[in-house]
Design an enzyme around this catalytic site. Structure first.
Site, mmCIF file in Angstrom:
data_model
loop_
_atom_site.group_PDB
_atom_site.id
_atom_site.type_symbol
_atom_site.label_atom_id
_atom_site.label_comp_id
_atom_site.label_asym_id
_atom_site.label_seq_id
_atom_site.Cartn_x
_atom_site.Cartn_y
_atom_site.Cartn_z
ATOM 1 N N HIS A 42 -23.822 2.435 24.138
ATOM 2 C CA HIS A 42 -22.823 1.703 23.357
ATOM 3 C C HIS A 42 -21.661 1.269 24.253
ATOM 4 C CE1 HIS A 42 -20.893 0.946 19.327
ATOM 5 N NE2 HIS A 42 -19.839 0.901 20.124
ATOM 6 N N PRO A 82 0.828 -1.214 0.000
ATOM 7 C CA PRO A 82 0.000 0.000 0.000
ATOM 8 C C PRO A 82 0.862 1.262 0.000
ATOM 9 C CG PRO A 82 -0.700 -1.557 1.702
ATOM 10 C CD PRO A 82 0.615 -2.046 1.184
ATOM 11 N N GLU A 109 -24.307 7.083 23.122
ATOM 12 C CA GLU A 109 -22.907 6.709 23.291
ATOM 13 C C GLU A 109 -22.689 5.994 24.622
ATOM 14 O OE1 GLU A 109 -21.084 6.926 20.754
ATOM 15 O OE2 GLU A 109 -22.546 8.102 19.642
ATOM 16 N N ASP A 161 -24.987 1.527 12.348
ATOM 17 C CA ASP A 161 -24.789 0.368 13.226
ATOM 18 C C ASP A 161 -25.565 -0.842 12.727
ATOM 19 O OD1 ASP A 161 -23.137 1.787 14.913
ATOM 20 O OD2 ASP A 161 -24.780 2.493 16.164
ATOM 21 N N THR A 191 10.064 3.382 -0.944
ATOM 22 C CA THR A 191 11.150 4.250 -1.410
ATOM 23 C C THR A 191 12.243 4.370 -0.354
ATOM 24 O OG1 THR A 191 9.533 5.505 -2.705
ATOM 25 C CG2 THR A 191 11.665 6.533 -2.340
#
Length: 546
Positions: free
Chosen positions: A341, A119, A338, A415, A125
């Site tokens: 959760h 990736p 929140e 969700d 480099t």
């Protein structure tokens, strides 16, 4: 006289008795004159080429350039972090460049070309510079776009010039970045100039003329797009994958970048490394830079843990929206969403630990619950996937438990999408359904390949997760309110602050809920494969069917 000619003022000459009348006429440039001028230019170029040499004439027109290498690179392998496996494979090339006779004494040959794939931002480099720095040899650096021009043959000419300059400085390294620019698979409908450049590169890399002492290193983000003739044995023999760093690699990379800035005493890079899965070396360097700029703007003398957390959240979700106007109802709803959760994540076996909870807006998000795994995970068990389903339902369950079924909003759509996608994968890809069996079906994102039986199994997983989340929030309703009140005041709480807050709160018994039923026990194991959360949940046979 031509109609296109221009007539000037007449001029009178001679005596007054016998004047001479003259008119000057501009006839323009004829085609014959243009042809003669073109021929003269060509003859002049040929004459100059014979006198000064063809190469100098091409350089004057930009078709050929003198290629100079980077004499010595100061980058060492010790400067490259997080790619230990790739460095180990490249050490053999360094030994060969230092002492070629040691490897050729028995008739062996080292690879002519090394392909670094991975990736963007993983350090391909930098690895090439480190090889040159360790071996102490010149390195020629060219990008794939340097060979592409509108004129046919210019790219092939530049390839020949590159290898000709490298042959004069053996042993040396040729590094070509983004080789997929001209090294992609040949298409009969493609323009001839790109194929000409690729063919010339193939010939110089491994043709009739051997290039002893030249190591060609190329980097690409798309190894699958390269032409097969380019990656065959004898050209690019080795494909060295440079992946995104793991948790220890991320810590080493941040430690390397943090050595250049003052670091606060509270900085724990292992915590930041756990919270940045998928970050490349370039992402981590940018994060440290953003943290340093924030600390400098605030007038701090060092970069603290708060600065690093701010930089990480800014890169992942965007800048804070402190000026956004939020109503009290929306703020209260966000706090309980929140908090719900987080509470479900804390009390669900197999879920990742809660690292931080915030209700500060970032981008399009009104809040966030950050969970950090203890280590990098390449796979997940069924227990962990079921726990992830439960956590996904925490926000929607908190809305229903606190505000009622009729007051739930559409904010939990993401969700639900995540939970549905995960449950579908468990049934159709991971073989975690006893009814469907150990099969793997190719379903699209809308699940159009699922039959009725599969949809029923997915629905059972989602219903189970939602009932579990509601049971947890009902059982620990006092913790839910305690955490919500603290978030309203502080806006952001860390995992350690949440644990300290909940441990001080005395737990009270939970009253019966007519919708959920009387809670008998939390996670009562049934036959070692499933759990009964409440009296009115699925029976043993139905619950264990998936």
């Amino acid at each position: 006289m031509s109609s296109a000619s221009t007539t000037q003022e007449p001029v009178y000459l001679g005596p007054a008795s016998a004047p001479i009348h003259m008119v000057a006429v501009d006839q323009g440039i004829s085609k014959a004159q243009l042809f003669c001028a073109f021929v003269n230019i060509i003859l002049g170029i040929l004459l100059l080429g014979a006198i000064f040499g063809k190469e100098n004439i091409l350089k004057s027109f930009g078709l050929s350039q003198e290629i100079l290498p980077i004499t010595i690179s100061t980058t060492k392998f010790s400067d490259v972090k997080g790619v230990d496996e790739a460095k180990a494979e490249l050490e053999e090339i360094v030994l060969y460049l230092r002492d070629p006779k040691r490897f050729t004494s028995l008739g062996g040959k080292l690879p002519k070309g090394l392909l670094l794939s991975g990736p963007p931002g993983t350090g391909k480099t930098m690895l090439a510079r480190a090889i040159a720095g360790e071996a102490g040899v010149p390195v020629f650096i060219r990008s794939g776009s340097d060979f592409e021009e509108m004129l046919v043959g210019v790219g092939a000419r530049r390839v020949r010039d590159l290898f000709a300059a490298a042959k004069k400085r053996c042993p040396c390294i040729i590094f070509t970045d983004a080789i997929d620019t001209f090294g992609g698979r040949c298409d009969p409908k493609d323009l001839k100039r790109s194929q000409t450049t690729l063919n010339q590169f193939l010939v110089d890399l491994d043709g009739f003329q051997q290039n002893a002492g030249i190591i060609v290193i190329a980097a690409t983000n798309f190894p699958d797009s390269l032409d097969k003739a380019l990656v065959r044995p004898g050209r690019f023999d080795r494909n060295i994958v440079v992946p995104d760093p793991d948790v220890e690699g991320r810590r080493q990379i941040m430690e390397s970048h943090m050595s250049k800035v003052p670091k606060g005493e509270d900085v724990d890079l292992s915590i930041i490394a756990r919270g940045t899965p998928g970050f490349s070396g370039a992402d981590l360097a940018n994060m440290v830079n953003v943290a340093a700029l924030k600390a400098a703007k605030a007038g701090a003398k060092s970069v603290s843990m708060t600065d690093l957390e701010y930089a990480k959240d800014k890169i992942i979700m965007g800048s804070e929206r402190r000026s956004a106007v939020i109503s009290d109802e929306t703020r209260k709803l966000t706090v309980f969403r929140e908090s719900g959760h987080a509470i479900v994540a804390i009390h669900t076996d197999g879920a990742h630990p809660v690292h931080k909870v915030t209700i500060v807006q970032r981008g399009t998000s009104l809040g966030m619950v950050a969970q950090l795994p203890d280590k990098d995970e390449t796979s997940a068990s069924r227990r962990q996937l079921l726990a992830q389903l439960d956590v996904c339902m925490g926000r929607r369950a908190a809305e229903e438990v606190i505000f009622g079924e009729n007051e739930v909003i559409s904010g939990a759509s993401s969700d639900l999408q995540e939970a549905t996608s995960l449950a579908r994968a468990m049934v159709t890809k991971y073989g975690m359904s006893k009814v469907v069996g150990l099969v793997a079906d190719d379903c699209d994102c809308n699940g159009r390949c699922m039959d009725t039986e599969t949809k029923i199994e997915v629905r059972k997983l989602l219903d189970r997760a939602y009932n579990n989340a509601k049971t947890i929030l009902t059982t620990h309703s006092n913790e839910l309110h305690t955490l919500a009140d603290a978030l309203l005041e502080k806006e952001t709480l860390t995992g350690s602050q949440i644990n300290a807050l909940l441990e001080k709160k005395e737990m009270q018994p939970v009253l019966d809920n007519p919708e959920l039923g009387s809670v008998v026990s939390r996670k009562e194991e049934v036959d070692g494969c499933c759990y009964r959360e409440s009296q009115n949940e699925l029976g043993k046979d139905d619950f264990c069917s998936y």
